[in-house]
Design a protein around this motif. Structure first.
Motif, short mmCIF file in Angstrom:
data_model
loop_
_atom_site.label_atom_id
_atom_site.label_comp_id
_atom_site.label_asym_id
_atom_site.label_seq_id
_atom_site.Cartn_x
_atom_site.Cartn_y
_atom_site.Cartn_z
N VAL A 165 1.00 -1.17 0.01
CA VAL A 165 0.21 -0.03 0.05
C VAL A 165 0.77 1.26 0.03
O VAL A 165 1.81 1.45 1.00
N ALA A 166 0.47 2.09 -0.88
CA ALA A 166 1.51 3.28 -1.08
C ALA A 166 1.55 4.11 0.32
O ALA A 166 0.61 3.99 0.93
N ASP A 167 2.60 4.93 0.56
CA ASP A 167 2.72 5.50 1.91
C ASP A 167 1.70 6.87 1.64
O ASP A 167 1.22 7.26 0.44
N THR A 209 0.22 8.35 -2.04
CA THR A 209 -1.10 8.00 -2.14
C THR A 209 -2.06 9.45 -2.43
O THR A 209 -2.59 9.49 -3.41
N LEU A 245 -1.36 1.38 -5.04
CA LEU A 245 -0.39 0.14 -4.73
C LEU A 245 0.78 0.37 -5.45
O LEU A 245 1.22 1.16 -6.25
#
Lengths: 870, 310
Positions: free
Chosen positions: A813-815, A819, A834
């Motif tokens: 999950v992207a930070d 995001t 992602l």
């Protein structure tokens, strides 16, 4: 006595079950269990015959879904819920039994027979006796004769040797056969299949059926089966469909091949991953439904394959025209700096070798219409071989090393060549794939050519004979074989000749394998740089410059991946090499579009070149040929601009949602839809994939010309002159191809590609293409690549954006920062951002994103699964 | 939190509201204090009412079956019987998507029938049985419907937000697996609006169960990160593999059950599944039937939550 099946078997309507009595050939009254969907107002009757160990339960789906036809499925005597006669029934009995039942049922009007396994010979026996009623035949995983190459399948041998134990006393054979289903049957369906065979007494018929397989000539059913096989030539004007689960260990591909030769006009659909229980493994029922609607009109129509008059020069004619020319036709380079020119061949030699090898191949026993697969690297040998085959009417199966080992195996299995020609590596591969083809060493071809030199020139193949089978890359689903006829190949040559504006003075560096074989057909000399076809991106600027120097090249054919590497290694070029590249007037790329960044990087290397990017697909190449110089400057619209269609191509955008077999009206400019194309150089269609064929190739004789209005204003390029004197006729081929690509046309008639139909995101708010989202996400600093995919059910998908880049981290999950930045940059609603270390690309072009894999990956992690490897 | 929001929403919509609570609500409406397990209290509460919205439930990750059954099934039974006798015409039961959750991922599905046997916690099982009890009364004089909000959060929330914050501050919050499982959630005001809409549409949706959510599924990590951010804490990035969380959850459940503990357990299998598998739903039919759409997005909701914490 015959019985009715239990009323609670899943999928089986008790109302369909009937007990039918009739007098058999011996004058004895017998009773059969017959499923009858009872639709009296129907177009005709579909007569279904099961195999062993089986019963009419296997046809329940057909009884349910074929609403226009009366579906009748008969349990053979001693099988299913039909009477147990106390003695064995042989093939001849089964055929006469079936006739007795159909007489008793008083079946009138057209009949389509559908059969599986050992039901095949029974149905064919019945069909030959009822030709006046016969409207179509469908055969699946069956056989009427044991092909020579096939040993008796071990499973059958074991069953035969241990008949009592395996087939009757124990249900081993029954359960073994049922467990062949892929995926496994559900418990309820399994119960349905096993229902009539619960005791040893009830299984007598299963044993008898195995015993009745006429393996040896002395077998009492041998003559009957041979008669049925020989009688298939009576069915040459009856629509036929052969459906095959390719992983069947009993009725293997060899049996399919045998039937294809006996019914050469048959439509074929081969499921590469299905097994013997094809009806359970696949969408076979749906396919049959489609096929009947498409092919069986109720009344019989003669099937003919028209072979029309020639419309362009044969593919080898440019070589033939230069038969007295000593100029180099092909030069092969090698990587050693001291001896860079390895081999070469003049036009005169090329013509002579092609002619003599064509004769030699025929002398060696290869017949026109046979299939010959080439596992030979690009270069002189491959070119000679391909032209010789084409000249002799032998169909060239040309798999692409870029398919990867598994892709190659599937390609060769599905196209089923009779011969494989390769260097030692190719032959080793063919051997390891256990192809049932005759293997020929590349080095033995000289001998063949020699043996042919005294024989008279073979007859030319006809324009509508099949010429080559090539393969889709597999980046958009499993790789499919695509068949081109001679006429279509010739049209393709003419289209490319015109689009690239080929002049007789042109000379080409060919760093993209498919073009290596094409150059002689265009009548121009070519040089093939040393390349590993699986790693084309390794070619350096120096290698290309050396090749260009060797031939004084004016054109370079290369993929974007190769160009990227050329740009990256161009600093090392010395003066003479640089000037060789300055003489290049055109760089033609294929495989994927050239990005503006790449164009900026590569232009200084080829300062005088025009950059052409053809857009097209394996089924039709090219569709457009865009000048990258123009397009790079204008990227204002959604998607990637690939330019205007060629003058010889009709292109329309039609609704994405159009069901198979329909022909919707084109959409207006600016609207997103599926790209439909039509041209004389459109391929014939897919190889042994009737279903895909019927979806993607719409043969509409009442052709709709509405789409052409938008394109008629388009200027005709001065280069659009066919090579041959006889030009493309005013009439276009009738068949349209739905490409599976989505995009739109702009007000100038230029095509913008926005992705694949399969990669569209079907959100609750509407359908949209991924490309725009990706371009927006890639505008975020640190994001090198972005792939937008839909997850969840069609119509309610959520959008996930998968990004890769050095500074976007490595968590799935992207930070928060990434995001937020991606969400801010993208106009569509995003559910998840992602991160993945790399984005996979397909092997052939080294440049197309493998979206299907990215989509699967995203689907898995967003479900909560462990992230698979990408 | 949700009960308060619903009372205020339907009060604003012009209805005369009476609340039945165990503790004083502090709201400006007629109020009866008591427990729904008490038939007397329930009968007096529904007297002369036209409609009942039933939000009372025992919500806890652990505890004894008896306690869940008494309140969630027994209480619901009392309430629906009393409502029917009192001539109530609309009965909205606030249920939970977990009533149809067998531990598998829910990916864009619409509401499936409640299935007590396959539920994964006492809470879910009791809610499922109660939902069946309610919907079985469909087709009568009183319209019955079950509304299942998924993961309600907002200012004043004692269930999701408060628990996450408590764990985050005590350092015991863990992400499970890769933390990417997509989950739906519902901002409290949207849930209240949806329940008010269900009340309005009750006759048209008699006998139906509908899942409601913001319709904006997010990876569970992103949702928790947003809630922690709003509360002024940083989300700890410590992860536990899914199998370990489930195994640990099973162990914890056994210990809590054996010790008859009533405090919040650190992990349960149910919670592990909820945090590690996708749970998001098809909102198209729900929105159409209720003639409702969420008005507060997740981003707006998080901003309001942050204001509340400030």
């Amino acid at each position: 006595m015959a019985r009715l099946p239990p009323r609670d078997l899943i999928g089986l309507d008790p109302a369909w079950s009937n007990l039918v009595s009739a007098i058999d050939a011996d004058g004895v009254k017998r009773t059969w269990h017959v499923l009858d969907s009872g639709r009296e107002s129907a177009r005709g009757t579909v007569l279904c015959i099961h195999g062993n160990p089986n019963w009419s339960y296997m046809w329940r789906g057909l009884a349910q879904s074929l609403t226009d036809w009366r579906v009748i499925a008969v349990d053979a005597l001693n099988m299913g819920f039909s009477e147990r006669t106390g003695g064995p029934r042989r093939l001849a009995d089964h055929i006469s039994d079936l006739a007795a039942v159909t007489r008793a049922l008083d079946i009138e009007g057209p009949v389509i027979t559908i059969a599986h396994d050992w039901g095949g010979p029974i149905s064919m026996g019945w069909a030959q006796q009822n030709l006046d009623q016969l409207a179509g035949v469908v055969l699946m995983n069956t056989g009427v004769a044991r092909p020579l190459a096939v040993k008796v399948p071990p499973l059958i041998s074991i069953a035969r040797a241990t008949l009592r134990a395996t087939c009757k006393t124990t249900p081993m054979f029954l359960h073994g056969a049922l467990r062949m289903a892929r995926p496994q049957l559900t418990r309820e369906v399994y119960r349905g299949y096993a229902a009539p065979y619960r005791t040893a007494a009830l299984r007598t018929g299963v044993r008898d059926f195995v015993e009745d397989i006429p393996i040896e000539q002395t077998h009492e059913s041998f003559e009957t089966l041979a008669g049925v096989a020989a009688g298939l030539d009576k069915l040459q004007d009856v629509p036929a469909l052969l459906m095959w689960g390719a992983k069947d260990i009993i009725f293997s591909d060899a049996f399919l091949h045998d039937l294809m030769q006996r019914l050469p006009h048959a439509d074929v659909h081969r499921y590469p991953d299905a097994g013997h229980q094809i009806v359970e493994d696949t969408d076979a029922i749906d396919l049959i439904d489609t096929w009947i609607n498409d092919r069986v009109s109720g009344a019989r129509v003669p099937i003919s394959t028209p072979n029309g008059p020639r419309t362009s020069a044969p593919i080898w004619s440019a070589v033939e025209l230069r038969r007295n020319d000593d100029a180099k036709a092909i030069i092969e380079m090698r990587s050693k700096a001291t001896e860079r020119v390895e081999r070469s061949i003049s036009f005169g030699q090329l013509d002579e070798r092609v002619q003599s090898l064509a004769r030699g191949l025929l002398v060696a026993g290869i017949r026109p219409g046979d299939r010959l697969a080439t596992l030979v690297p690009p270069g002189i040998d491959l070119t000679v071989l391909v032209y010789a085959c084409l000249r002799a009417g032998i169909i060239v199966v040309a798999p692409d090393a870029g398919l990867g080992l598994d892709g190659l195996r599937r390609a060769l299995r599905s196209s089923r060549p009779d011969y494989v020609v390769g260097d030692w590596r190719g032959l080793l591969l063919a051997k390891s794939l256990r192809l049932p083809a005759t293997r020929l060493r590349l080095s033995s071809l000289d001998e063949l050519a020699g043996s042919g030199s005294t024989v008279t020139t073979p007859a030319e193949p006809l324009p509508d004979d099949p010429a080559v089978v090539v393969f889709t890359s597999g980046s958009t689903g499993p790789s499919k074989g695509v068949v081109y006829t001679h006429r279509q190949l010739e049209a393709q040559r003419d289209a490319l000749h015109g689009a690239f504006g080929i002049e007789p003075s042109d000379k080409a560096v060919v760093a993209f394998a498919p073009f290596a074989v094409l150059a002689p057909a265009l009548g121009i000399p070519s040089v093939v740089p040393p390349m590993d076809v699986t790693k084309p991106a390794k070619l350096t600027a120096q290698t290309i410059a050396d090749a260009a120097t060797a031939i004084e090249a004016t054109i370079v054919f290369a993929s974007p991946a190769v160009l990227t590497n050329i740009a990256a290694t161009s600093d090392d070029l010395q003066g003479p090499s640089r000037s060789a590249l300055q003489s290049i007037r055109a760089v033609a790329t294929a495989g994927a579009p050239v990005s503006p960044q790449l164009l900026a990087a590569i232009q200084p290397v080829f300062p005088n070149a025009h950059f052409f990017t053809p857009y097209g697909m394996t089924e039709l190449m090219p569709v457009t040929i865009a000048s990258a110089n123009e397009i790079g400057a204008d990227a204002s619209d959604a998607g990637v601009c690939v330019g205007q269609p060629l003058a010889t191509v009709d292109l329309t955008i039609r609704p994405i949602t159009a069901p198979s077999g329909t022909f919707p009206d084109p959409l207006a400019a600016g609207m997103l839809g599926e790209v439909w194309v039509r041209a004389n150089h459109l391929s014939q269609g897919y190889d042994h994939l009737w279903r895909n064929q019927s979806h993607a190739f719409t043969n509409d004789s009442s052709v709709n010309h509405k789409g052409q209005a938008a394109l008629s204003a388009k200027p005709t390029k001065s280069g659009d002159i066919p090579l041959a004197a006889s030009t493309i006729g005013p009439t276009r081929a009738a068949s349209w191809h739905r490409s599976g690509d989505v995009g739109h046309l702009d007000e100038f008639g230029r095509l913008w590609i926005e992705g694949r139909v399969d990669h569209l995101i079907h959100a609750a708010t509407g359908v949209f293409a991924p490309v725009e989202t990706e371009l927006q996400a890639e505008s975020v600093s640190g994001v090198d690549h972005a792939v937008a995919v839909g997850v969840g059910p069609i119509g309610n998908q959520q959008l996930a954006v998968v990004v890769a880049g050095e500074s976007v981290g490595s968590t799935v999950v992207a930070d928060a920062l990434v995001t937020a930045a991606v969400r801010a940059a993208v106009s569509a609603e995003i559910a998840a951002v992602l991160v993945t270390p790399t984005i996979p690309v397909d092997r052939r072009h080294n440049s197309k994103i493998d979206r299907t894999r990215v989509q699967k990956w995203a689907e898995t992690v967003l479900r909560g699964g462990k992230p698979p490897r990408l | 939190m949700l009960g308060r929001a619903v009372a205020q929403t339907i009060g604003r919509n012009g209805h005369t509201v009476t609340v039945l609570q165990r503790r004083p609500s502090g709201l400006d409406y007629a109020e009866i204090q008591g427990d729904i397990t008490d038939q007397q209290v329930v009968r007096s509460a529904v007297k002369d009412q036209q409609a009942v919205i039933h939000l009372a439930a025992r919500v806890s990750p652990a505890g004894r079956w008896r306690d869940f059954a008494d309140v969630n099934i027994g209480g619901t039974s009392n309430l629906i019987n009393a409502s029917q006798q009192a001539g109530v015409t609309r009965f909205v039961y606030v249920s939970s998507p977990s009533v149809a959750s067998s531990g598998k991922a829910h990916i864009g599905e619409s509401a499936l029938p409640a299935d007590p046997a396959s539920t994964r916690s006492y809470y879910a099982r009791s809610k499922a049985e109660a939902e069946q009890l309610v919907l079985a009364r469909a087709g009568g004089e009183m319209a019955v419907t079950a509304v299942r909000p998924h993961l309600v959060w907002g200012p004043g929330d004692e269930q999701l937000v408060a628990r996450v914050v408590r764990r985050a501050t005590s350092g015991s919050l863990r992400l499970i697996g890769s933390g990417a499982a997509l989950v739906d959630s519902t901002y409290v005001d949207n849930a209240a609006d949806a329940l008010a809409a269900a009340l309005d549409q009750a006759p048209a949706i008699d006998g139906q169960a509908l899942v409601i959510s913001n319709g904006e599924p997010r990876p569970v990590t992103e949702l928790l990160r947003g809630l922690c951010d709003a509360a002024g804490f940083e989300l700890p990035m410590r992860c536990v593999p899914t199998w370990a969380a489930k195994a640990g959850g099973a162990l914890v459940e056994a210990v809590w059950a054996a010790g008859r503990l009533t405090t919040d357990p650190p992990m349960t299998r149910f919670l592990a599944e909820q945090l590690s598998t996708a749970h998001w739903y098809d909102q198209r039919l729900t929105r159409e039937l209720l003639d409702w759409t969420p008005t507060v997005s997740i981003d707006d909701g998080l901003a309001r939550l942050a204001d509340w914490y400030r």
